[in-house]
Design a protein around this motif. Structure first.
Motif, PDB file in Angstrom:
ATOM      1  N   LEU A 183       0.832  -1.207   0.000  1.00  0.00           N
ATOM      2  CA  LEU A 183       0.000   0.000   0.000  1.00  0.00           C
ATOM      3  C   LEU A 183       0.865   1.254   0.000  1.00  0.00           C
ATOM      4  O   LEU A 183       0.619   2.208  -0.750  1.00  0.00           O
ATOM      5  CB  LEU A 183      -0.913   0.000   1.226  1.00  0.00           C
ATOM      6  N   PHE A 184       1.893   1.252   0.835  1.00  0.00           N
ATOM      7  CA  PHE A 184       2.779   2.418   0.945  1.00  0.00           C
ATOM      8  C   PHE A 184       3.534   2.660  -0.352  1.00  0.00           C
ATOM      9  O   PHE A 184       3.622   3.798  -0.832  1.00  0.00           O
ATOM     10  CB  PHE A 184       3.751   2.202   2.105  1.00  0.00           C
ATOM     11  N   LEU A 185       4.075   1.602  -0.938  1.00  0.00           N
ATOM     12  CA  LEU A 185       4.845   1.763  -2.170  1.00  0.00           C
ATOM     13  C   LEU A 185       3.964   2.249  -3.306  1.00  0.00           C
ATOM     14  O   LEU A 185       4.359   3.128  -4.086  1.00  0.00           O
ATOM     15  CB  LEU A 185       5.513   0.442  -2.552  1.00  0.00           C
ATOM     16  N   GLY A 186       2.756   1.694  -3.428  1.00  0.00           N
ATOM     17  CA  GLY A 186       1.849   2.128  -4.487  1.00  0.00           C
ATOM     18  C   GLY A 186       1.501   3.600  -4.363  1.00  0.00           C
ATOM     19  O   GLY A 186       1.502   4.347  -5.354  1.00  0.00           O
ATOM     20  N   ALA A 187       1.208   4.044  -3.134  1.00  0.00           N
ATOM     21  CA  ALA A 187       0.886   5.454  -2.914  1.00  0.00           C
ATOM     22  C   ALA A 187       2.095   6.339  -3.197  1.00  0.00           C
ATOM     23  O   ALA A 187       1.974   7.403  -3.829  1.00  0.00           O
ATOM     24  CB  ALA A 187       0.406   5.651  -1.475  1.00  0.00           C
ATOM     25  N   LEU A 188       3.263   5.896  -2.763  1.00  0.00           N
ATOM     26  CA  LEU A 188       4.478   6.688  -2.971  1.00  0.00           C
ATOM     27  C   LEU A 188       4.808   6.810  -4.453  1.00  0.00           C
ATOM     28  O   LEU A 188       5.220   7.879  -4.932  1.00  0.00           O
ATOM     29  CB  LEU A 188       5.638   6.041  -2.216  1.00  0.00           C
ATOM     30  N   GLU A 189       4.629   5.754  -5.207  1.00  0.00           N
ATOM     31  CA  GLU A 189       4.882   5.788  -6.652  1.00  0.00           C
ATOM     32  C   GLU A 189       3.966   6.781  -7.349  1.00  0.00           C
ATOM     33  O   GLU A 189       4.391   7.547  -8.219  1.00  0.00           O
ATOM     34  CB  GLU A 189       4.681   4.402  -7.255  1.00  0.00           C
ATOM     35  N   SER A 190       2.696   6.740  -6.973  1.00  0.00           N
ATOM     36  CA  SER A 190       1.732   7.633  -7.600  1.00  0.00           C
ATOM     37  C   SER A 190       2.065   9.096  -7.329  1.00  0.00           C
ATOM     38  O   SER A 190       2.021   9.945  -8.234  1.00  0.00           O
ATOM     39  CB  SER A 190       0.326   7.307  -7.085  1.00  0.00           C
ATOM     40  N   LEU A 191       2.446   9.394  -6.097  1.00  0.00           N
ATOM     41  CA  LEU A 191       2.798  10.768  -5.743  1.00  0.00           C
ATOM     42  C   LEU A 191       4.093  11.206  -6.436  1.00  0.00           C
ATOM     43  O   LEU A 191       4.203  12.346  -6.923  1.00  0.00           O
ATOM     44  CB  LEU A 191       2.953  10.890  -4.225  1.00  0.00           C
ATOM     45  N   ALA A 192       5.076  10.293  -6.500  1.00  0.00           N
ATOM     46  CA  ALA A 192       6.337  10.620  -7.165  1.00  0.00           C
ATOM     47  C   ALA A 192       6.124  10.876  -8.651  1.00  0.00           C
ATOM     48  O   ALA A 192       6.720  11.794  -9.234  1.00  0.00           O
ATOM     49  CB  ALA A 192       7.339   9.482  -6.953  1.00  0.00           C
ATOM     50  N   SER A 193       5.268  10.075  -9.272  1.00  0.00           N
ATOM     51  CA  SER A 193       5.002  10.237 -10.699  1.00  0.00           C
ATOM     52  C   SER A 193       4.336  11.579 -10.988  1.00  0.00           C
ATOM     53  O   SER A 193       4.636  12.236 -11.994  1.00  0.00           O
ATOM     54  CB  SER A 193       4.106   9.097 -11.187  1.00  0.00           C
ATOM     55  N   PHE A 194       3.452  12.015 -10.095  1.00  0.00           N
ATOM     56  CA  PHE A 194       2.712  13.250 -10.326  1.00  0.00           C
ATOM     57  C   PHE A 194       3.571  14.482 -10.073  1.00  0.00           C
ATOM     58  O   PHE A 194       3.581  15.427 -10.861  1.00  0.00           O
ATOM     59  CB  PHE A 194       1.466  13.279  -9.437  1.00  0.00           C
ATOM     60  N   TYR A 195       4.304  14.469  -8.976  1.00  0.00           N
ATOM     61  CA  TYR A 195       5.034  15.674  -8.560  1.00  0.00           C
ATOM     62  C   TYR A 195       6.453  15.750  -9.123  1.00  0.00           C
ATOM     63  O   TYR A 195       7.001  16.841  -9.278  1.00  0.00           O
ATOM     64  CB  TYR A 195       5.072  15.762  -7.040  1.00  0.00           C
ATOM     65  N   LEU A 196       7.065  14.597  -9.424  1.00  0.00           N
ATOM     66  CA  LEU A 196       8.433  14.604  -9.923  1.00  0.00           C
ATOM     67  C   LEU A 196       8.521  14.266 -11.409  1.00  0.00           C
ATOM     68  O   LEU A 196       9.536  14.529 -12.044  1.00  0.00           O
ATOM     69  CB  LEU A 196       9.298  13.614  -9.128  1.00  0.00           C
ATOM     70  N   GLY A 197       7.467  13.644 -11.945  1.00  0.00           N
ATOM     71  CA  GLY A 197       7.482  13.226 -13.343  1.00  0.00           C
ATOM     72  C   GLY A 197       7.401  11.711 -13.445  1.00  0.00           C
ATOM     73  O   GLY A 197       7.861  10.983 -12.560  1.00  0.00           O
ATOM     74  N   SER A 198       6.831  11.240 -14.558  1.00  0.00           N
ATOM     75  CA  SER A 198       6.628   9.802 -14.733  1.00  0.00           C
ATOM     76  C   SER A 198       7.932   9.018 -14.758  1.00  0.00           C
ATOM     77  O   SER A 198       7.967   7.829 -14.446  1.00  0.00           O
ATOM     78  CB  SER A 198       5.838   9.533 -16.016  1.00  0.00           C
ATOM     79  N   GLY A 199       9.020   9.681 -15.140  1.00  0.00           N
ATOM     80  CA  GLY A 199      10.309   9.002 -15.178  1.00  0.00           C
ATOM     81  C   GLY A 199      10.829   8.608 -13.807  1.00  0.00           C
ATOM     82  O   GLY A 199      11.737   7.778 -13.708  1.00  0.00           O
TER      83      GLY A 199
END
Length: 292
Positions: free
Chosen positions: A246-262
């Protein structure tokens, strides 16, 4: 930052993270009984998804397809155990590492030759129109992932704790040699763990395919994240893999949005590196104490 946007991204990502947890649970099942892992688990997810899609193309209903797909996944798991794991374990070698990788490559090549290289949509009767829950939009399709993950994990845990065969599973997990002295067949128990792991992989493929489509490379990124979840949480903690997934999925989504999909793949890799460096047994893992 808008808290509603953060909540929306975190919830959507966490629901996807449950798929990582489910595949990580398959790693945990085999490691518990044999201290081995199927490094071709991603290919089991992919081939089972293609097989399930083929059943529906032949006219089978979605709900009847699910148990057939799970059975097919279990048979694939048994095939991996028989051809790639059993002999290596009997010889007390680590040959299962290379053999499971080879079997994964074989499944990948077979899928490309049978179904082709193009991604295909996976039809589902579950609607994808969003509904609002506590101010966060989720789709019934995303909720079905959570229901499926908790259902299969709950049933397996109930089986392990309430049945005689499940008690044998725990006995082999605790001490294989002692269990065999008590008349428990470690070989059959390991077969069971690989069969269950294959069924879990098949369900993961069925749940994630309507979201990602079906293709030979559909599980390439997912399997690395699932392995990260298993290692970070610890390979003997079912509760831990759910939390970390759950934590990793949420963290990935936030990182993709705020830092970029890369940057989407970075959190899982960072967590894996930190876990191996700081706590190799995992956050929720138990440290083994050896008496000398």
């Amino acid at each position: 930052m808008d808290l509603q946007i953060i909540a929306q991204l975190a919830v959507s990502g966490a629901l996807m993270g449950l798929v990582y947890s489910l595949i990580a649970y398959g790693f945990q099942l085999t490691f518990a009984t044999s201290k081995s892992l199927n490094f071709g688990q991603g290919e089991l997810v992919m081939v089972s998804a293609f097989f399930s899609l083929t059943l529906m193309d032949w006219g089978m209903s979605y709900w009847l397809m699910i148990p057939c797909g799970l059975l097919f996944g279990a048979l694939l798991g048994l095939f991996v155990e028989r051809t790639g794991v059993r002999l290596a374990l009997e010889q007390r070698s680590e040959g299962w590492i290379l053999l499971t990788i080879i079997l994964g490559l074989f499944f990948f090549s077979a899928a490309e030759n049978i179904w082709g290289r193009d991604d295909r949509p996976f039809p589902t009767p579950i609607p994808s129109d969003p509904i609002s829950l506590l101010g966060v939009d989720v789709t019934p399709l995303e909720l079905s992932v959570a229901v499926g993950v908790f259902a299969i994990m709950g049933l397996v845990e109930l089986f392990k704790r309430r049945t005689l065969l499940g008690k044998a599973f725990d006995a082999v997990s605790a001490d294989r040699d002692a269990a065999e002295l008590m008349g428990i067949s470690a070989k059959h128990t390991i077969m069971l763990s690989y069969g269950l792991s294959g069924a879990v992989a098949a369900l993961a493929g069925i749940l994630v395919s309507p979201i990602t489509t079906v293709g030979p490379t559909m599980a390439s990124a997912i399997i690395l994240k699932a392995f990260s979840v298993a290692v970070v949480a610890g390979l003997d903690s079912g509760f831990g893999i759910v939390v970390v997934g759950l934590f990793l999925g949420a963290l990935e989504s936030l990182a993709s949005f705020y830092l970029g999909s890369g940057w989407r793949e970075v959190p899982g890799l960072v967590l894996l590196i930190l876990a191996l460096a700081v706590r190799p047994t995992g956050i929720f893992g138990k440290v083994a104490i050896r008496k000398v």
